[in-house]
Scaffold this active site. Structure first.
Site, PDB file in Angstrom:
ATOM      1  N   GLU A  13      20.765 -75.526  84.823  1.00 38.86           N
ATOM      2  CA  GLU A  13      20.773 -74.767  83.562  1.00 38.86           C
ATOM      3  C   GLU A  13      20.285 -75.654  82.446  1.00 38.86           C
ATOM      4  O   GLU A  13      20.485 -76.866  82.478  1.00 38.86           O
ATOM      5  CB  GLU A  13      22.212 -74.333  83.225  1.00 38.86           C
ATOM      6  CG  GLU A  13      22.766 -73.272  84.118  1.00 38.86           C
ATOM      7  CD  GLU A  13      24.187 -72.866  83.706  1.00 38.86           C
ATOM      8  OE1 GLU A  13      24.708 -73.386  82.705  1.00 38.86           O
ATOM      9  OE2 GLU A  13      24.771 -72.040  84.404  1.00 38.86           O
TER      10      GLU A  13
ATOM     11  N   LYS B 243      20.539 -77.578  79.079  1.00 36.96           N
ATOM     12  CA  LYS B 243      21.679 -78.125  78.334  1.00 36.96           C
ATOM     13  C   LYS B 243      21.286 -78.081  76.857  1.00 36.96           C
ATOM     14  O   LYS B 243      20.503 -78.901  76.386  1.00 36.96           O
ATOM     15  CB  LYS B 243      21.979 -79.561  78.761  1.00 36.96           C
ATOM     16  CG  LYS B 243      23.183 -80.147  78.046  1.00 36.96           C
ATOM     17  CD  LYS B 243      23.522 -81.520  78.605  1.00 36.96           C
ATOM     18  CE  LYS B 243      24.883 -82.003  78.153  1.00 36.96           C
ATOM     19  NZ  LYS B 243      25.097 -81.981  76.712  1.00 36.96           N
TER      20      LYS B 243
ATOM     21  N   ARG C 238      29.972 -75.848  71.855  1.00 34.08           N
ATOM     22  CA  ARG C 238      30.548 -75.039  72.934  1.00 34.08           C
ATOM     23  C   ARG C 238      31.557 -74.075  72.323  1.00 34.08           C
ATOM     24  O   ARG C 238      32.434 -74.489  71.578  1.00 34.08           O
ATOM     25  CB  ARG C 238      31.251 -75.975  73.911  1.00 34.08           C
ATOM     26  CG  ARG C 238      31.799 -75.293  75.141  1.00 34.08           C
ATOM     27  CD  ARG C 238      32.334 -76.352  76.085  1.00 34.08           C
ATOM     28  NE  ARG C 238      32.635 -75.815  77.384  1.00 34.08           N
ATOM     29  CZ  ARG C 238      32.724 -76.564  78.478  1.00 34.08           C
ATOM     30  NH1 ARG C 238      32.518 -77.857  78.417  1.00 34.08           N
ATOM     31  NH2 ARG C 238      33.021 -76.019  79.647  1.00 34.08           N
TER      32      ARG C 238
ATOM     33  N   ARG D 266      35.515 -76.645  71.709  1.00 27.80           N
ATOM     34  CA  ARG D 266      35.754 -77.418  72.930  1.00 27.80           C
ATOM     35  C   ARG D 266      37.151 -78.036  72.916  1.00 27.80           C
ATOM     36  O   ARG D 266      37.798 -78.149  73.947  1.00 27.80           O
ATOM     37  CB  ARG D 266      34.689 -78.502  72.997  1.00 27.80           C
ATOM     38  CG  ARG D 266      34.846 -79.407  74.142  1.00 27.80           C
ATOM     39  CD  ARG D 266      33.724 -80.403  74.088  1.00 27.80           C
ATOM     40  NE  ARG D 266      33.971 -81.456  75.038  1.00 27.80           N
ATOM     41  CZ  ARG D 266      33.014 -82.148  75.614  1.00 27.80           C
ATOM     42  NH1 ARG D 266      31.760 -81.869  75.337  1.00 27.80           N
ATOM     43  NH2 ARG D 266      33.293 -83.099  76.428  1.00 27.80           N
TER      44      ARG D 266
ATOM     45  N   GLU E  40      27.070 -71.602  74.524  1.00 22.77           N
ATOM     46  CA  GLU E  40      26.681 -72.638  73.572  1.00 22.77           C
ATOM     47  C   GLU E  40      26.066 -71.918  72.372  1.00 22.77           C
ATOM     48  O   GLU E  40      25.138 -71.124  72.531  1.00 22.77           O
ATOM     49  CB  GLU E  40      25.668 -73.573  74.250  1.00 22.77           C
ATOM     50  CG  GLU E  40      25.390 -74.851  73.510  1.00 22.77           C
ATOM     51  CD  GLU E  40      26.455 -75.946  73.693  1.00 22.77           C
ATOM     52  OE1 GLU E  40      27.502 -75.697  74.324  1.00 22.77           O
ATOM     53  OE2 GLU E  40      26.225 -77.051  73.176  1.00 22.77           O
TER      54      GLU E  40
ATOM     55  N   PHE F  95      27.033 -69.205  79.369  1.00 19.01           N
ATOM     56  CA  PHE F  95      26.860 -69.911  80.635  1.00 19.01           C
ATOM     57  C   PHE F  95      28.029 -69.747  81.601  1.00 19.01           C
ATOM     58  O   PHE F  95      27.943 -70.187  82.740  1.00 19.01           O
ATOM     59  CB  PHE F  95      26.516 -71.385  80.426  1.00 19.01           C
ATOM     60  CG  PHE F  95      27.551 -72.205  79.700  1.00 19.01           C
ATOM     61  CD1 PHE F  95      28.663 -72.683  80.361  1.00 19.01           C
ATOM     62  CD2 PHE F  95      27.390 -72.515  78.364  1.00 19.01           C
ATOM     63  CE1 PHE F  95      29.609 -73.449  79.705  1.00 19.01           C
ATOM     64  CE2 PHE F  95      28.330 -73.281  77.684  1.00 19.01           C
ATOM     65  CZ  PHE F  95      29.447 -73.756  78.361  1.00 19.01           C
TER      66      PHE F  95
ATOM     67  N   ARG G 181      37.164 -82.995  84.801  1.00 18.89           N
ATOM     68  CA  ARG G 181      35.816 -83.557  84.838  1.00 18.89           C
ATOM     69  C   ARG G 181      35.556 -83.926  86.285  1.00 18.89           C
ATOM     70  O   ARG G 181      36.355 -84.617  86.904  1.00 18.89           O
ATOM     71  CB  ARG G 181      35.745 -84.805  83.962  1.00 18.89           C
ATOM     72  CG  ARG G 181      34.335 -85.349  83.798  1.00 18.89           C
ATOM     73  CD  ARG G 181      34.305 -86.613  82.967  1.00 18.89           C
ATOM     74  NE  ARG G 181      34.754 -86.437  81.597  1.00 18.89           N
ATOM     75  CZ  ARG G 181      34.024 -85.896  80.621  1.00 18.89           C
ATOM     76  NH1 ARG G 181      32.808 -85.453  80.881  1.00 18.89           N
ATOM     77  NH2 ARG G 181      34.497 -85.782  79.402  1.00 18.89           N
TER      78      ARG G 181
ATOM     79  N   LYS H   1      25.667 -83.668  84.273  1.00 19.40           N
ATOM     80  CA  LYS H   1      24.705 -83.560  83.174  1.00 19.40           C
ATOM     81  C   LYS H   1      23.616 -84.593  83.358  1.00 19.40           C
ATOM     82  O   LYS H   1      23.895 -85.741  83.681  1.00 19.40           O
ATOM     83  CB  LYS H   1      25.388 -83.682  81.819  1.00 19.40           C
ATOM     84  CG  LYS H   1      26.255 -84.879  81.643  1.00 19.40           C
ATOM     85  CD  LYS H   1      27.012 -84.806  80.313  1.00 19.40           C
ATOM     86  CE  LYS H   1      28.052 -85.906  80.276  1.00 19.40           C
ATOM     87  NZ  LYS H   1      28.968 -85.811  79.180  1.00 19.40           N
TER      88      LYS H   1
END
Ligand code: AMP
Length: 590
Positions: free
Chosen positions: A250, A252, A257, A272, A302, A342, A417, A423
């Site tokens: 996707e 970025k 966010r 976020r 986003e 997203f 995470r 990323k």
């Protein structure tokens, strides 16, 4: 429950930083706490009254706190200020001062956790002109009945300086031990926390009804979910090693966010860090329900600032102009955005967290009706490093930071995470050393402030071998109002009914020009492009070269003919130089 129990625990906790000891002190406290007030105790331990997303702020200025101590202790405020500045801690200074005073007076009654919490809550709710006086009154009445240690902690809580160094995890460990007998159950509490973002609520549930109550914690609209986070990778190869054969790439985007919660017409947006940021996005509140095919939903997107004229994505900083208290309506019209969805976590009564990425993306594609404002995050399924490179080039060309790579069969891991999301950023942003002289070959009509003029120009290089003007970029920045007027005037003489056969571009301009006017441009980088035609097929089959972040320098090169414009070979050598620089940079890095 007596507040002294909490204050004494806080006091011994201040004497250690060892996690095991801290955990044990909290276990002892939780065991003594009645379930009805455990949520209040947990919030107070975190120095708050409610979870952050509810936006309940105590907001007591130090000055008021000092006046309250002065009133309770019957000591001039100046003296307290002095003691405070000497030690640097208002709570401790107050405890010391009140200690001296209590030796000569009697306390009237024990204060309870309930009373402290309720009074602080009342203080937080006070608004308006008389609120300072009322705050003073409430605080002094608490201090009057508090012991010196209690008073010290009350002051630390209200001035936001309670720094115990206990992480949410430590509180969860202690809750698990106190109410389920095993630290192992922490992960179950954590899951409940991840979907509710409310540690007080989790504590109350486990204290009242045990671990089974926690297992049933459900995602619900208007309770923000702790966001899933990504790991960083340096190359498509590394991504492949972590992700396997096929995954989603996707764009970025470089924006903010937003977690969008909606039920019918009601919309709340969380950042976020799960603060309520709805007030900065009145345009989202107004428009988004029209773009969503659902009665209720929790979605992630986003929000990105865009150039109204060219539709280009702008950098994050542009969006931050909206972060103001007054005149938001003006900022909203000056800094328009698009919302790029997203993920989806909940829709019409059902949680989507346990569904795979693929399934969630399918749902997202069904419920988001794309329009000018609401978009789906561009996504491509990729299998090879080359495919990743291609999407990365496109993303960079479109003004993105890089790519987010996502495992197709992974669920939404709230608060985690991990390597299910990676990323891949373009780290190097080599500024091109030189400015370029480019030919104006087309233009796009302006909107908003630029209505009635051109909002962006299409520019080309000169290819002397074929005597053509391949396009290299669309530029919309660097123009003053005078420049815009001037271009409109100069260029209206050059309009052609049909595109000049020497012009070669993958973009459809609103108007085409005789290639005559040359202007000076700076840019940050040259990238491969499927749309622009400069040096087509020379670096890679099917790709041309394009400029990233082009900007008009203010100079129209009247002295140059279009044949004097920057040639394709020059762009190729700049591109190669840039690649060498990046390789050297990488080698230095290794
Ligand atoms: P970073 O802040 O560098 O850790 O990158 C993560 C951030 O990228 C997220 O918090 C989002 O704000 C942002 N982002 C942009 N595009 C996407 C995307 N397609 N998927 C997930 N996050 C994205």
């Amino acid at each position: 429950m007596k507040f002294s129990l909490v204050a004494e625990t806080l006091k011994i906790m201040e004497s250690t930083t060892k996690r095991l000891e801290l955990t044990q002190y909290l276990v002892d406290l939780f065991k003594k706490t009645p379930p009805e007030i455990i949520s209040s105790v947990v919030y107070l331990l975190q120095g708050k009254l409610r979870p952050d997303h509810e936006g309940v702020e105590l907001g007591v200025a130090e000055k008021i706190a000092i006046r309250a101590i002065s009133k309770s202790a019957g000591i001039p405020a100046k003296k307290i200020e002095h003691a405070y500045h000497e030690g640097g801690d208002l709570g401790q200074a107050a405890a010391k001062i009140l200690e001296q005073k209590t030796q000569t007076t009697f306390m009237t009654e024990d204060i309870t956790v309930e009373r402290v919490y309720d009074t602080l809550y009342k203080i937080a709710e006070l608004k308006g002109s008389r609120s300072q006086d009322m705050k003073l009154k409430y605080i002094s009445s608490l201090l009057n009945d508090a012991s010196p240690i209690e008073a010290g902690f009350i002051l630390k809580i209200i001035t936001n300086s309670l720094r115990l160094g206990i992480a949410d995890y430590t509180i969860m460990d202690s809750l698990a031990i106190a109410f389920t007998g095993s630290k192992e159950n922490r992960s179950i509490l954590e899951q409940a926390y991840n979907v509710s973002s409310d540690l007080g609520k989790v504590a109350a549930a486990v204290a009242k009804d045990g671990i089974d109550a926690i297992k049933n914690f459900q995602v619900s609209v208007f309770s923000p979910i702790r966001p899933m986070l990504a790991e960083r990778v340096k190359s498509p190869q590394e991504a492949h090693e972590k992700m396997g054969a096929e995954f989603a790439a996707e764009y970025k985007l470089d924006g903010e966010r937003v977690q969008i919660h909606m039920r019918e017409e009601k919309i709340i947006l969380y950042s976020r860090s799960l603060e309520n940021i709805t007030s900065y996005y009145p345009d989202v509140v107004e428009k988004i329900t029209k773009s969503l095919n659902a009665r209720e939903a929790i979605l992630e997107a986003e929000a990105v600032a865009i150039n109204d004229d060219t539709g280009e994505f702008l950098a994050f900083q542009e969006l931050m102009h909206r972060r103001r208290k007054y005149n938001i309506a003006k900022a909203v019209s000056q800094y328009p955005i698009t919302i790029n969805f997203f993920d989806v976590m909940f829709v019409d009564g059902k949680s989507c967290l346990d569904l795979s990425y693929k399934e969630r993306r399918n749902i997202l594609e069904k419920i988001v009706k794309e329009d000018e404002f609401a978009k789906l995050m561009p996504m491509t399924l990729v299998k090879s490093d080359n495919e990743v490179e291609d999407v990365l080039e496109n993303a960079i060309n479109a003004g993105c930071e890089g790519l987010m790579l996502k495992q197709l069969d992974a669920s939404y891991r709230a608060g985690a995470r991990g390597s299910n999301w990676l990323k891949l950023k373009r780290e190097y942003r080599n500024e091109l050393g030189d400015s370029l002289d480019l030919v104006v070959i087309g233009a796009f009509f302006g909107r908003g402030r630029r209505t009635g003029r051109y909002g962006a120009l299409l520019l080309g290089t000169y290819d002397d071998e074929t005597d053509t003007y391949p396009s290299i970029c669309k530029v919309g920045t660097g123009f003053t109002d005078e420049n815009l007027d001037q271009f409109y005037q100069i260029l209206s003489d050059k309009i052609t009914l049909k595109k000049d056969p020497r012009i070669n571009s993958g973009l459809e301009a609103d108007v085409w020009f005789e290639p005559e006017v040359v202007i000076e441009i700076v840019a940050s980088e040259i990238t491969l492009s499927p749309i622009h035609k400069t040096a087509m097929d020379m670096i890679r089959k099917g790709s041309g070269l394009a400029l990233r972040f082009p900007k008009f320098t203010g100079k129209i090169r009247f002295e140059k003919t279009p044949e004097n414009a920057t040639m394709d070979e020059e762009i190729i050598s700049l591109y190669n130089g840039q690649k060498r620089a990046v390789q050297e940079e990488k080698q230095n890095y290794i």
